[in-house]
Each structure stands twice: as C-alpha cells, then as structure tokens.
Design a protein around this motif. Sequence first.
Motif: not given
Length: 94
Positions: A83-94
């Motif tokens: 989840l942390y990697r996906k949040i980083e991948r999608y940027g701060r908008s998540v």
Amino acid sequence: MDPMTVARGHGGDTSRHSSDPGLARAQDEFTTIFDNLVVDDSSNVGLITVDELERRYIERVLALTAGNKSRAAQILGFDRRTLYRKIERYGRSV
C-alpha cells in the motif's frame, strides 16, 4: 472463477470480512465506480485506465478508514508495504 465476480466481491473467501462495514462500503463503492464505467466499442470516451481505477479505489478506502493505512491495506488485501508503494506511485493525491 469469473474475474468480474471476484472484482465485485462475490467470489473467493469473504468470510473474514463478512461483518466488516468498512469492507462492505468499499465493495459498494467499487461496484458503483465499476458499473458506471462507459463501455463503448466505438470509442474510449468515459473509459479510465486500471491504474486510475486502482488509485481512486485506494483513495476511497483510505477515506473510509480515516487514513488508517494498516486497516486500508487489510481491506484492500495488500501487505501494508505494498500500500505504501502504491501511494508513493500514485503521488500525494491518494
């Protein structure tokens, strides 16, 4: 098993979440988003990418869990690190 059945939360082992209101809301939200996608063979109007669908779903689950990433990861079926990697991948908008 039909992938759409699994994606809509009607397949696989859901017994551990059956009484989880957060999961139920997240599944309802996914179904609403998924069912509202425009599918038109003549154009791509209204279609979104799988990445965008995932980003929106993660964003919604985080909102439903009041930002609790451990709980969100559990609902999403991800390891917390994923989840942390996906949040980083999608940027701060998540």
